[in-house]
Design an enzyme around this catalytic site. Structure first.
Site, PDB file in Angstrom:
ATOM      1  NE  ARG A   1      18.231  28.267   1.903  1.00  0.00           N
ATOM      2  CZ  ARG A   1      18.013  26.956   1.995  1.00  0.00           C
ATOM      3  NH1 ARG A   1      18.116  26.200   0.918  1.00  0.00           N
ATOM      4  NH2 ARG A   1      17.730  26.404   3.150  1.00  0.00           N
TER       5      ARG A   1
ATOM      6  CG  HIS B   1      12.598  24.078  -0.333  1.00  0.00           C
ATOM      7  ND1 HIS B   1      13.422  24.423  -1.388  1.00  0.00           N
ATOM      8  CD2 HIS B   1      13.426  23.551   0.620  1.00  0.00           C
ATOM      9  CE1 HIS B   1      14.668  24.133  -1.082  1.00  0.00           C
ATOM     10  NE2 HIS B   1      14.703  23.598   0.128  1.00  0.00           N
TER      11      HIS B   1
ATOM     12  CD  GLN C   1      14.053  18.945  -0.233  1.00  0.00           C
ATOM     13  OE1 GLN C   1      15.050  19.619  -0.012  1.00  0.00           O
ATOM     14  NE2 GLN C   1      14.084  17.628  -0.269  1.00  0.00           N
TER      15      GLN C   1
ATOM     16  CG  ASP D   1      11.268  20.478   7.629  1.00  0.00           C
ATOM     17  OD1 ASP D   1      12.476  20.385   7.958  1.00  0.00           O
ATOM     18  OD2 ASP D   1      10.819  21.460   7.019  1.00  0.00           O
TER      19      ASP D   1
ATOM     20  CB  CYS E   1      13.722  18.629   3.376  1.00  0.00           C
ATOM     21  SG  CYS E   1      13.305  19.351   4.985  1.00  0.00           S
TER      22      CYS E   1
ATOM     23  NE  ARG F   1      16.923  20.178  -3.423  1.00  0.00           N
ATOM     24  CZ  ARG F   1      17.299  21.176  -2.606  1.00  0.00           C
ATOM     25  NH1 ARG F   1      17.573  20.918  -1.339  1.00  0.00           N
ATOM     26  NH2 ARG F   1      17.393  22.406  -3.042  1.00  0.00           N
TER      27      ARG F   1
END
Length: 350
Positions: free
Chosen positions: A105, A132, A135, A238, A280, A309
């Site tokens: 990440r 991402h 995700q 988001d 998310c 996830r």
């Protein structure tokens, strides 16, 4: 030739991505319904590189690796020499030998791309300022599990509300891969088409999505007119400022986004009486979404989405590792000889 790394869902076909989703679904059912854990990565090690703090990504990867019989090692900011005294290329060569899979990440997409290029083992993009992709798969799994009656995933409309974060771009990528209708409803200056997402790489985000649509039959609409979200099956938002963004100069992000782009029940009902809400996470309650929406047991998928996830990451880990192992030949005779040598040494020591 199989894709070695999981850096971008655009590297995979629709069919390959749906295979991962089917794998995720089957493992999820095994574990939840029968407490049966598929030990597909037994005795394997995942190296997790974090240049940022994380909740869902770290916990999901650690849990998924344990579920598969493996072990996850956490390397937080400043705990390893990545691009400092030691180059990323050298770190990748070493860590890719010591570990069986790497996840990173990162602050900049070029770093995870370099890890993938030089690492002998598969590398997974845990998030960058560009996209991402883990995700995306959790979101796709969630939407497929909650399809409107009589619809397939390619029949659905996904509307993203607000700022062009990397999650917004990622949703455009996966929606266009699946053949969905994708909408970004956001203010000018914060749209995918007008520099709303600043990426440290030379890439045309919209061009990628449109190319996907040529194959899948999907559509992309980007607008600051709320009418674009009518008929949406899924409403997604988001935070109004991404992890990589600086606050608006001169005016705060609240002045730019509030109240027009706040997801309320009025907005949900305008999209459609059965539209479902996704985020998310983490959410800034009272800004991009109100409590009435995010906590709504009939309309919000957020908590199921967060759980997925883990389920989707299990599938990504297993898919990459098993693809890598597919072409390898096991020399049983050599392994037996090595074991005999070890046992002889142990006997001598004992």
């Amino acid at each position: 030739m199989a894709v070695k790394d999981y850096i971008d869902t655009n590297d995979f076909t629709k069919e390959e991505l749906l295979d991962m989703i089917e794998l995720a679904n089957s493992m999820k059912a095994m574990i939840k319904q029968g407490n049966r854990y598929p030990r597909l990565l037994e005795n394997k090690t995942l190296g997790m590189i974090f240049q940022q703090v994380s909740t869902r990504t770290r916990i999901s990867f650690e849990t998924a690796m344990t579920d598969l019989g493996g072990h996850a090692q956490f390397y937080g900011p400043g705990t390893i020499q990545l691009g400092g005294h030691e180059s990323i290329e050298d770190s990748a060569r070493v860590m890719g030998t010591l570990c069986d899979i790497l996840m990173a990440r990162v602050d900049r997409h070029k770093d995870v791309a370099a890890l993938a290029k030089y690492s002998p083992c598969p590398v997974i993009n845990g998030m960058s300022e560009f996209n991402h992709p883990t995700q995306e798969m959790g979101d796709l799994l969630t939407m497929i599990e909650n399809l409107p009656e009589g619809k397939k995933i390619e029949d659905c409309k996904l509307a993203f509300i607000g700022d062009a974060t990397q999650v917004c771009a990622s949703l455009m990528f996966i929606a266009s891969k699946m053949g969905m209708d994708f909408v970004q409803f956001g203010p000018k200056g914060h749209q995918i088409t007008d520099g709303g997402l600043q990426v440290d790489t030379d890439v045309d985000l919209l061009a990628i999505g449109l190319k996907n649509c040529e194959t899948s039959g999907g559509t992309i609409t980007i607008s600051d007119d709320i009418s674009c979200i009518e008929g949406a099956d899924f409403i997604y938002t988001d935070v109004w400022y991404g992890l990589y963004d600086q606050e608006e100069e001169g005016a705060s992000y609240m002045d730019v986004f509030y109240p027009k782009y706040q997801v309320t029940m009025d907005m949900m009902n305008y999209a459609g009486p059965n539209s479902k809400f996704m985020h998310c996470l983490p959410a800034t309650r009272g800004e991009e979404v109100v409590d009435e929406v995010i906590d709504n047991p009939e309309r919000s998928l957020c908590w199921e989405e967060a759980d997925n996830r883990k389920h989707s990451i299990r599938a990504i880990l297993a898919y990459l590792f098993l693809q890598q192992q597919a072409g390898k030949q096991v020399d049983e005779a050599a392994a037996d000889a090595a074991q005999a040598r070890m046992e002889a040494v142990l006997a001598k020591i004992g």
